[in-house]
Design an enzyme around this catalytic site. Structure first.
Site, short mmCIF file in Angstrom:
data_model
loop_
_atom_site.label_atom_id
_atom_site.label_comp_id
_atom_site.label_asym_id
_atom_site.label_seq_id
_atom_site.Cartn_x
_atom_site.Cartn_y
_atom_site.Cartn_z
N SER A 12 3.10 -15.86 -2.04
CA SER A 12 2.28 -16.58 -3.30
C SER A 12 2.44 -15.79 -4.57
CB SER A 12 0.97 -16.91 -2.91
OG SER A 12 0.20 -15.45 -2.55
N ASN A 13 2.87 -14.38 -4.32
CA ASN A 13 2.96 -13.71 -5.38
C ASN A 13 4.43 -13.94 -6.17
OD1 ASN A 13 0.85 -11.79 -6.22
ND2 ASN A 13 0.73 -11.89 -3.91
N ASN A 109 5.58 -1.90 -7.06
CA ASN A 109 4.92 -2.53 -5.72
C ASN A 109 3.47 -2.97 -6.27
OD1 ASN A 109 4.40 -2.98 -3.12
ND2 ASN A 109 3.18 -1.15 -2.91
N HIS A 111 -0.31 -3.88 -4.82
CA HIS A 111 -1.00 -3.22 -3.84
C HIS A 111 -2.59 -3.87 -3.89
CE1 HIS A 111 -2.11 -1.16 -0.22
NE2 HIS A 111 -3.47 -0.84 -0.76
N SER A 138 -3.45 -3.31 -7.90
CA SER A 138 -2.83 -2.25 -8.72
C SER A 138 -1.30 -2.60 -8.60
CB SER A 138 -3.01 -0.98 -7.91
OG SER A 138 -4.34 -0.57 -7.88
N ASP A 147 2.00 3.91 -1.21
CA ASP A 147 0.97 3.44 -2.21
C ASP A 147 0.47 4.54 -2.99
OD1 ASP A 147 1.13 0.92 -0.88
OD2 ASP A 147 -0.38 1.18 0.60
#
Ligand code: GAR
Length: 195
Positions: A12-13, A109, A111, A138, A147
């Protein structure tokens, strides 16, 4: 600027990024490819829908890590696409140091928490179970700490007493669909420096 997306699941992103590109928000850049480590992940259908070339590259090791061969395969694919920016949008594997170093300050990335809180898996559930009142998402540069790279930007989401885990997930995802494409647009326009 050539952009490559790494993803593992629903996509979805990735869809949000493709939509922004379609709407001319990444002028001067192009999403040239997508790599997914899971053979039958729904993100392949998303890439197909937007006409973006997608590669299945397994990480060739059980668990979250890459084999040496897999790391080379990923880096070769990125070289073939002349990737200037690598966007991890729901990519659930831990990148090996040689790969991270090759794309230092060129790999970001997404998160689903307000880092440094709730690193790792199931971050939204971690926040929900902890009973915090505010969580969010983030975008950070990727380094060798899980992360743990420098945070570029965050978006907050308030947790109300009526929220269930499902409603909270929905809210965080909505925030993600704004935050990640906006950061990519800012990198493309030079507002945020990479490399
Ligand atoms: C997103 O919520 C993203 O933040 C998360 O996976 C989801 C992917 O959804 N990533 C991580 O947890 C990385 N540590 P999508 O496949 O629908 O884009």
């Amino acid at each position: 600027m050539n952009i490559v997306i790494l993803a593992s699941g629903r996509g979805s992103n990735a869809r949000a990024l493709f939509e922004w590109e379609k709407n001319g928000m990444f002028a001067g850049a192009k999403i040239v490819g997508l790599i997914c480590d899971i053979e039958d992940a729904p993100v392949f259908d998303v890439a197909k829908e937007y006409g973006v070339e997608a590669l299945h590259l397994p990480t060739l090791r059980k668990g979250a890590r890459f084999s040496e061969e897999a790391s080379i395969n990923y880096q070769n694919a990125l070289k073939n696409w002349n990737a200037d920016l690598v966007v991890l949008a729901g990519f659930m594997k831990i990148l090996p140091p040689d790969f991270v170093e090759a794309y230092a300050n060129k790999m970001i990335n997404l998160h689903p928490s307000l880092l440094p809180d709730f690193k790792g898996k199931d971050a939204i559930k971690q926040a929900f179970d902890a009973g915090v009142k505010v969580c969010g998402c983030s975008v950070h540069f990727v380094n060798n700490e899980l992360d743990g790279g420098e945070v570029i930007a965050q978006k907050k989401v308030e947790i109300s007493p009526e929220d269930t885990l499902e409603s909270l997930e929905e809210k965080v995802h909505k925030a993600e669909y704004q935050l990640l494409p906006q950061i990519v647009a800012d990198i493309v326009s030079g507002k945020i420096a990479i490399g």
